[in-house]
Design an enzyme around this catalytic site. Structure first.
Site: not given
Length: 382
Positions: A120, A150, A224
Site C-alpha cells: 500500500h 501487503d 508503514s
C-alpha cells in the site's frame, strides 16, 4: 513424720540438682520461643541494557524513507461536459491534473539493493524515490508486489548499501523488547520502543493472509514498511498497520513476521509473483445451525458455498453445499488458517480431502492448482 519427710528428701534433692545441671547446660530452655527470621531470597534476573543505541545503530542505516507520487486527473468544471462550451476549445482542452504524493518506509535486505516495504506504500505510484539515512537518494524499480500479504519488493542501484540482519520470527515471544524504526508523518527517521504484545494475530481484515506480530511500540502513518527490530538490532517484522480511532498510535500495531516476508521476498525476486496453492472454492464457517441442517453432531468444518468453474475443486467433483471436514488428514477448524495452509502447498501436489454430502462422509483427492494473481498485480507478472 520424720520418716515420711526422709522418704521424699533424697528424690527431691536429686531432681533439683538435675534441673540445675540442665539449665546450666542448655540456658535456651528459659527463653521464650520466637518467630523464624524472615529472609528475602536473592532474585536471579537477567539485567537488560540501559540503552538500545547499539541495536538501533546496527539496524537504522538499512531503514529507508520512501516517497511515492502519481499524477491523477482532477475533476473538470461541469461546463467542460457541455458540448456548446467545449466547441470554443476544440481539441486543445485545458489539462486538469494534480500530483498525489505519499510517504512510507522500507528496509534494505540485500547488498544487491532489494528493499522490502508494504504494497500500500507504493500502490499505483508513477515514481518512487528512496532516501537513505546517509543522505543518498535514488529512484526505485518495482520488482514485484503481493497485495494479498501487503508486501512489495523494490530495487535501488546504489553501492555499499547497509543491510539489515533478519531474525527468526518464530523465536520471538510475548514480552520481548522491540523497536519500530520508520518515517512517521514525514518528520524523518524515528525510533520507538515497546514489547511484543501477541503473535499469530489474524481475523483482522487487513489482508488475505494474516499472521501478524502485535506490538505496543508506537507506529504512526509513515511507519508503514519500516522495521520492527529486536534488542540485538535484527529484523523481526515489517511494520504494516495500526488499530486506531484517531489515526494515531494507540499501542496496537501490527507487523508482518520475517519468516513470511522472506518467503514472499524470494518468490517476488525469482518468480515475479507469489506462488500459492489453490482449490478454487468459496467457503464459509460452519455454524451450529448449519451443522444441524447437515446432520453433523459437531459444528466443525467449512461449507463450500461456491466452486470456480474448471478449477481444481470443480475437476474433482466438489459441489456447493459440500462440507469440508479435513485437509490432508487434519481437521478444518478455521477458514483463514485452512486458506493459509492450502496456500503453502505446492501447485500440482495431490491433496486428499474429507467431506460430507447429503449426510455421507466421503474422500476425494484433487490436484492443487496455482492461485490466480489479483487483478491489480497482473501487470507486474514477468
Amino acid at each position: 513424720m520424720r520418716r515420711f519427710l526422709s522418704a521424699y528428701t533424697l528424690p527431691t534433692l536429686i531432681g533439683v540438682l538435675l534441673a540445675i545441671v540442665l539449665l546450666n547446660t542448655f540456658p535456651q530452655l528459659l527463653q521464650r520461643p520466637t518467630a523464624p527470621e524472615l529472609t528475602t531470597p536473592s532474585l536471579d534476573r537477567q539485567q537488560g541494557p540501559v540503552s538500545y543505541s547499539a541495536a538501533v545503530e546496527r539496524a537504522a542505516p538499512a531503514v529507508v524513507n520512501i516517497y511515492s507520487s502519481r499524477v491523477v486527473a482532477r475533476e473538470e468544471h461541469p461546463l467542460m461536459s457541455d458540448p456548446f462550451f467545449r466547441q470554443f476549445f476544440g481539441d486543445e482542452l485545458p489539462q486538469h491534473q494534480r500530483l498525489l504524493s505519499s510517504l512510507g518506509s522500507g528496509v534494505i535486505v540485500s547488498e544487491d539493493g532489494y528493499v522490502l516495504t508494504n504494497h500500500h506504500v507504493i500502490d499505483g505510484a508513477d515514481e518512487i524515490r528512496v532516501a537513505l539515512r546517509d543522505g543518498r537518494e535514488t529512484l526505485a524499480e518495482v520488482i514485484g508486489t503481493d497485495p494479498e500479504s501487503d508486501l512489495a519488493v523494490l530495487r535501488i542501484a546504489l553501492e555499499t548499501l547497509p543491510v539489515i540482519t533478519l531474525a527468526d520470527s518464530e523465536q520471538v515471544a510475548v514480552g520481548d523488547i522491540v523497536m519500530a524504526i520508520g518515517n512517521p508523518f514525514g518528520v524523518g527517521q524515528t525510533v520507538t520502543m515497546g514489547i511484543i504484545s501477541a503473535t499469530g494475530r489474524s481475523h483482522l481484515g487487513l489482508s488475505a493472509y494474516e499472521d501478524f506480530i502485535q506490538t505496543d511500540a508506537a507506529i504512526n502513518p509513515g511507519n508503514s514498511g519500516g522495521a520492527l527490530i529486536d534488542a540485538e538490532g535484527a529484523l523481526v517484522g515489517i511494520n504494516t498497520a495500526i488499530f486506531s480511532r484517531s489515526g494515531g498510535s494507540q499501542g496496537v500495531g501490527f507487523a508482518i513476521p520475517t519468516l513470511l516476508a522472506n518467503a514472499i521476498l524470494e518468490d517476488l525476486i525469482t518468480q515475479g509473483r507469489v506462488i500459492r496453492g489453490w482449490l478454487g472454492i468459496e467457503a464459509q464457517e460452519l455454524t451450529p445451525e448449519l451443522a444441524a441442517s447437515f446432520g453433523l453432531q459437531v459444528p466443525r468444518g467449512l461449507v463450500i458455498s461456491g466452486v470456480v468453474p474448471t478449477g481444481p475443486a470443480d475437476r474433482a467433483g466438489l459441489q456447493p453445499g459440500d462440507v469440508l471436514l479435513e485437509i490432508n488428514g487434519s481437521p478444518v477448524l478455521d477458514a483463514r488458517i485452512a486458506m493459509s495452509d492450502i496456500a503453502l502447498i505446492q501447485p500440482g501436489a495431490a491433496l486428499p480431502l474429507t467431506l460430507v454430502r447429503s449426510g455421507k462422509v466421503f474422500t476425494v483427492e484433487l490436484e492443487v492448482g496455482e492461485r490466480p494473481l489479483p487483478a491489480s498485480n497482473r501487470r507486474l507478472e514477468r
